[in-house]
Design a protein around this motif. Structure first.
Motif, PDB file in Angstrom:
ATOM      1  N   GLU A  63       0.942  -0.909  -0.385  1.00 48.80           N
ATOM      2  CA  GLU A  63       0.148  -0.097   0.170  1.00 48.80           C
ATOM      3  C   GLU A  63       1.102   1.340   0.205  1.00 48.80           C
ATOM      4  OE1 GLU A  63      -3.043   0.536   2.431  1.00 48.80           O
ATOM      5  OE2 GLU A  63      -2.630  -0.968   3.991  1.00 48.80           O
ATOM      6  N   LYS A  64       0.244   2.560  -0.346  1.00 47.60           N
ATOM      7  CA  LYS A  64       1.018   3.836  -0.875  1.00 47.60           C
ATOM      8  C   LYS A  64      -0.293   4.547  -0.589  1.00 47.60           C
ATOM      9  CE  LYS A  64       3.104   5.245  -3.670  1.00 47.60           C
ATOM     10  NZ  LYS A  64       3.758   5.474  -5.299  1.00 47.60           N
ATOM     11  N   SER A  65       0.101   5.663   0.242  1.00 48.28           N
ATOM     12  CA  SER A  65      -0.413   6.226   0.764  1.00 48.28           C
ATOM     13  C   SER A  65      -0.041   8.012   0.200  1.00 48.28           C
ATOM     14  CB  SER A  65      -1.645   6.291   2.176  1.00 48.28           C
ATOM     15  OG  SER A  65      -1.920   5.280   2.666  1.00 48.28           O
ATOM     16  N   LEU A  66      -0.495   8.602  -0.406  1.00 52.06           N
ATOM     17  CA  LEU A  66       0.132   9.932  -0.400  1.00 52.06           C
ATOM     18  C   LEU A  66      -0.873  11.475  -0.467  1.00 52.06           C
ATOM     19  CD1 LEU A  66       1.904   9.089  -3.756  1.00 52.06           C
ATOM     20  CD2 LEU A  66       3.249   9.043  -1.588  1.00 52.06           C
ATOM     21  N   THR A  67      -0.408  12.484   0.057  1.00 55.58           N
ATOM     22  CA  THR A  67      -1.087  13.326   0.763  1.00 55.58           C
ATOM     23  C   THR A  67      -0.593  14.616  -0.526  1.00 55.58           C
ATOM     24  OG1 THR A  67      -1.785  13.414   2.696  1.00 55.58           O
ATOM     25  CG2 THR A  67      -1.782  15.317   1.816  1.00 55.58           C
ATOM     26  N   TRP A  68      -1.673  15.239  -1.582  1.00 56.90           N
ATOM     27  CA  TRP A  68      -1.020  16.876  -2.437  1.00 56.90           C
ATOM     28  C   TRP A  68      -1.318  18.114  -1.054  1.00 56.90           C
ATOM     29  CZ3 TRP A  68       2.204  15.592  -6.363  1.00 56.90           C
ATOM     30  CH2 TRP A  68       2.376  14.408  -6.922  1.00 56.90           C
ATOM     31  N   LEU A  69      -0.346  18.430  -1.128  1.00 58.68           N
ATOM     32  CA  LEU A  69      -0.535  20.243  -0.648  1.00 58.68           C
ATOM     33  C   LEU A  69      -0.403  20.922  -1.757  1.00 58.68           C
ATOM     34  CD1 LEU A  69       1.274  19.859   2.662  1.00 58.68           C
ATOM     35  CD2 LEU A  69      -0.955  19.352   2.665  1.00 58.68           C
ATOM     36  N   ASN A  70       0.211  20.440  -3.071  1.00 59.11           N
ATOM     37  CA  ASN A  70       0.550  21.627  -3.880  1.00 59.11           C
ATOM     38  C   ASN A  70       0.164  20.122  -5.211  1.00 59.11           C
ATOM     39  OD1 ASN A  70       2.939  20.937  -4.458  1.00 59.11           O
ATOM     40  ND2 ASN A  70       3.399  22.048  -2.623  1.00 59.11           N
ATOM     41  N   PRO A 107      -8.516  18.610   0.132  1.00 61.93           N
ATOM     42  CA  PRO A 107      -8.057  17.315  -0.590  1.00 61.93           C
ATOM     43  C   PRO A 107      -6.239  17.650  -0.782  1.00 61.93           C
ATOM     44  CG  PRO A 107      -8.423  19.592  -1.253  1.00 61.93           C
ATOM     45  CD  PRO A 107      -9.286  19.201  -0.206  1.00 61.93           C
ATOM     46  N   TRP A 108      -6.002  16.859  -1.232  1.00 60.79           N
ATOM     47  CA  TRP A 108      -5.861  15.761  -2.587  1.00 60.79           C
ATOM     48  C   TRP A 108      -5.428  14.313  -1.609  1.00 60.79           C
ATOM     49  CZ3 TRP A 108      -9.375  15.398  -5.285  1.00 60.79           C
ATOM     50  CH2 TRP A 108     -10.231  14.312  -6.438  1.00 60.79           C
ATOM     51  N   HIS A 109      -5.654  13.369  -1.775  1.00 62.90           N
ATOM     52  CA  HIS A 109      -5.212  12.000  -1.235  1.00 62.90           C
ATOM     53  C   HIS A 109      -4.772  11.235  -2.068  1.00 62.90           C
ATOM     54  CE1 HIS A 109      -4.701  13.680   2.785  1.00 62.90           C
ATOM     55  NE2 HIS A 109      -5.841  14.609   2.560  1.00 62.90           N
ATOM     56  N   GLU A 110      -4.370  10.103  -2.437  1.00 61.54           N
ATOM     57  CA  GLU A 110      -4.394   9.113  -3.013  1.00 61.54           C
ATOM     58  C   GLU A 110      -3.842   7.746  -2.498  1.00 61.54           C
ATOM     59  OE1 GLU A 110      -2.942   9.909  -7.210  1.00 61.54           O
ATOM     60  OE2 GLU A 110      -1.185  11.478  -6.110  1.00 61.54           O
ATOM     61  N   TRP A 111      -4.284   6.923  -2.717  1.00 64.43           N
ATOM     62  CA  TRP A 111      -4.259   5.393  -2.434  1.00 64.43           C
ATOM     63  C   TRP A 111      -3.589   4.373  -3.155  1.00 64.43           C
ATOM     64  CZ3 TRP A 111      -8.557   2.816   1.097  1.00 64.43           C
ATOM     65  CH2 TRP A 111      -8.424   1.959   2.012  1.00 64.43           C
ATOM     66  N   PHE A 112      -2.345   3.454  -3.193  1.00 67.71           N
ATOM     67  CA  PHE A 112      -2.630   2.517  -3.668  1.00 67.71           C
ATOM     68  C   PHE A 112      -2.479   1.211  -3.479  1.00 67.71           C
ATOM     69  CE2 PHE A 112      -0.227   6.729  -5.407  1.00 67.71           C
ATOM     70  CZ  PHE A 112      -0.733   6.726  -7.313  1.00 67.71           C
ATOM     71  N   ILE A 113      -3.281   0.946  -3.726  1.00 68.51           N
ATOM     72  CA  ILE A 113      -3.243  -0.841  -2.941  1.00 68.51           C
ATOM     73  C   ILE A 113      -3.215  -2.018  -4.030  1.00 68.51           C
ATOM     74  CG2 ILE A 113      -4.403  -2.169  -1.799  1.00 68.51           C
ATOM     75  CD1 ILE A 113      -5.965  -0.431  -1.776  1.00 68.51           C
TER      76      ILE A 113
END
Length: 130
Positions: A63-70, A107-113
């Motif tokens: 799993e990988k979780s990312l937060t985008w602040l820009n 916003p914005w978050h991504e979740w890869f599984i």
């Protein structure tokens, strides 16, 4: 109702994640607001909304979780165990599920599984005309 094929014939836009749990190589996600197209073989030719369902992802290996602040670079997610609570987009390419959206309205978050298959058990389904 159970669905385990044709992920692309479902829309998770504005679907809510109510809970996430993990055991062994499974990730279980409690969801509401999933749209199932009448083109989906499990829909009996009707557009449906799953108001309450549980989706299990099988053979989850990473799993990988990312937060985008820009729009330049992502940062590590502060709560990777529960990275999104409102899905805007969802895709499955046969080896990776990719969800993106909001967490607590931010916003914005991504979740890869990385996982090989899914099973959605829908407990409360209603027909929609839109």
């Amino acid at each position: 109702m159970e669905i385990n094929t044709d992920f692309e014939k479902m829309s998770f836009h504005d679907a809510s994640i109510n809970d996430v749990s993990r055991s062994d190589s499974k990730i279980t996600i409690v969801l509401s607001g999933i749209f199932i197209s009448k083109e989906h073989p499990g829909s009996n030719g009707k557009d449906l909304i799953v108001q309450n369902g549980v989706m299990t992802l099988y053979n989850a290996s990473n799993e990988k979780s990312l937060t985008w602040l820009n729009d330049v670079a992502s940062v590590s997610h502060k709560t990777p165990e529960y990275p999104i609570d409102e899905i805007m987009n969802a895709k499955f390419d046969g080896s990776t599920f990719h969800f993106d959206g909001f967490k607590e309205t931010m916003p914005w978050h991504e979740w890869f599984i990385q996982a090989t298959s899914f099973n959605l058990v829908a407990f409360d389904v209603v027909e929609t005309t839109s």
